[in-house]
Enzyme design. Structure first.
Site, mmCIF file in Angstrom:
data_model
loop_
_atom_site.group_PDB
_atom_site.id
_atom_site.type_symbol
_atom_site.label_atom_id
_atom_site.label_comp_id
_atom_site.label_asym_id
_atom_site.label_seq_id
_atom_site.Cartn_x
_atom_site.Cartn_y
_atom_site.Cartn_z
ATOM 1 N N ASP A 9 17.010 -3.837 -2.031
ATOM 2 C CA ASP A 9 15.550 -3.881 -1.833
ATOM 3 C C ASP A 9 15.168 -2.805 -0.819
ATOM 4 O O ASP A 9 16.025 -2.303 -0.075
ATOM 5 C CB ASP A 9 15.108 -5.262 -1.315
ATOM 6 C CG ASP A 9 13.588 -5.352 -1.165
ATOM 7 O OD1 ASP A 9 12.870 -4.896 -2.075
ATOM 8 O OD2 ASP A 9 13.108 -5.849 -0.128
ATOM 9 N N CYS A 191 6.447 -9.501 -5.864
ATOM 10 C CA CYS A 191 7.068 -8.677 -4.823
ATOM 11 C C CYS A 191 8.014 -9.618 -4.091
ATOM 12 O O CYS A 191 7.614 -10.737 -3.722
ATOM 13 C CB CYS A 191 6.017 -8.122 -3.869
ATOM 14 S SG CYS A 191 6.725 -7.334 -2.411
HETATM 15 N N1 DGL Z 1 10.204 -6.152 -2.054
HETATM 16 C C1 DGL Z 1 9.577 -5.026 -2.671
HETATM 17 C C2 DGL Z 1 8.968 -5.407 -4.011
HETATM 18 O O1 DGL Z 1 9.405 -6.398 -4.579
HETATM 19 C C3 DGL Z 1 8.679 -4.397 -1.707
HETATM 20 C C4 DGL Z 1 8.152 -3.388 -1.524
HETATM 21 C C5 DGL Z 1 7.800 -2.385 -0.522
HETATM 22 O O2 DGL Z 1 8.714 -1.887 0.127
HETATM 23 O O3 DGL Z 1 6.618 -2.073 -0.471
HETATM 24 O O4 DGL Z 1 8.116 -4.742 -4.532
#
Ligand code: DGL
Length: 273
Positions: A9, A191
């Site tokens: 992530d 997200c």
């Molecule tokens: N956890 C990411 C997602 O699911 C996050 C995003 C980010 O870094 O803006 O989109």
């Protein structure tokens, strides 16, 4: 040599998916990578997200992961297809990379009675239109209404969502979504950071609206996938180990770890480029 499942992530959010994977597959080793030094991804351009995601994936491949889960909707929306179609076949034909959007869109239509589903995600995920496109393949009659929530990832990354200002932004985006379509009865937290906000989000959603977070669903789909792909499963090591890597200072990362993932694990700082 067998290796762990890579879970990637931009920052902390994918830990919500890691937790679910461990719950369903406690024996499988996992190697988590959070690119916290370059988070958030959600506001970045297509090209930059592609480059950052590919760097992370190649790093996890170099650590011997036969399979990587992009536990990030933004990377899944913007970089997954390029990696699957243009990178893996020529450079890593034996490796696999999977995202979190497909498992979600395969199921979400089953939960809506009104036929109106709300998607809350980063600006990058919303602009990509991945959710409406994918949902229409499985549930052509479902209407998808999207809402980008640019403040939510920073609120989570900085652990400031309980403050008055944080609560203001949580309520604001929910209201904006429901103003677009009051018949929405299912809301997807598209997200992986957002499950941390779940209690607050539930507080502001009208009763009867179902809130859908991805962790358990993605993990269940992964179990099913590995049953169907037993030779890949045979390449995964299974000693019940989890290692957590971050591109930020590990001390800073560990300060937030409990918020997402209650365990005593400590992270290690790595340089991926
Ligand atoms: N956890 C990411 C997602 O699911 C996050 C995003 C980010 O870094 O803006 O989109």
């Amino acid at each position: 040599m067998n290796g762990p499942i890579g879970v990637f992530d931009s920052g902390y959010g994918g830990l919500t998916v890691l937790k679910s994977i461990q719950k369903l597959m406690p024996q499988h080793d996992c190697l988590y990578l959070g690119d916290n030094a370059r988070a958030p991804y959600g506001t970045r351009s297509f090209e930059v997200i592609n480059q950052y995601t590919l760097e992370a994936v190649e790093y996890l491949f170099s650590k011997n992961c036969p399979l990587i889960i992009l536990a990030c909707n933004t990377s899944s929306a913007k970089a997954l297809r390029n990696i699957q179609q243009n990178i893996l076949p020529s450079k890593y034909p034996d490796k696999r990379v999977l995202g979190v959007i497909r498992p979600t869109t395969e199921e979400v239509g089953h939960f809506s009675k009104s036929g109106y589903v709300g998607i809350m995600g980063t600006a990058g995920t919303v602009v990509s239109n991945s959710y409406p496109i994918e949902i229409s393949k499985f549930f052509p009659k479902i209407n998808v209404i999207q809402q980008s929530c640019p403040m939510w990832v920073p609120l989570v990354e900085n652990n400031s969502f309980k403050e008055v200002g944080g609560q203001y932004y949580i309520r604001k985006y929910i209201n904006e979504l429901l103003e677009k379509e009051p018949r929405i009865d299912t809301v997807v937290l598209a997200c992986t950071h957002y499950p941390v906000l779940k209690n607050s989000i539930e507080k502001y959603l009208p009763k009867g609206v179902r809130l859908f977070d991805q962790g358990d669903l993605v993990a269940q789909k992964l179990v099913d996938y590995l049953k169907r792909h037993s030779s890949l499963n045979n390449q995964l090591s299974k000693n019940g180990n989890v290692e957590i890597l971050t591109t930020e200072k590990s001390k800073k990362f560990d300060g937030h770890l409990n918020l997402f993932y209650n365990s005593n694990n400590q992270s290690r700082t790595v340089q991926i480029v």
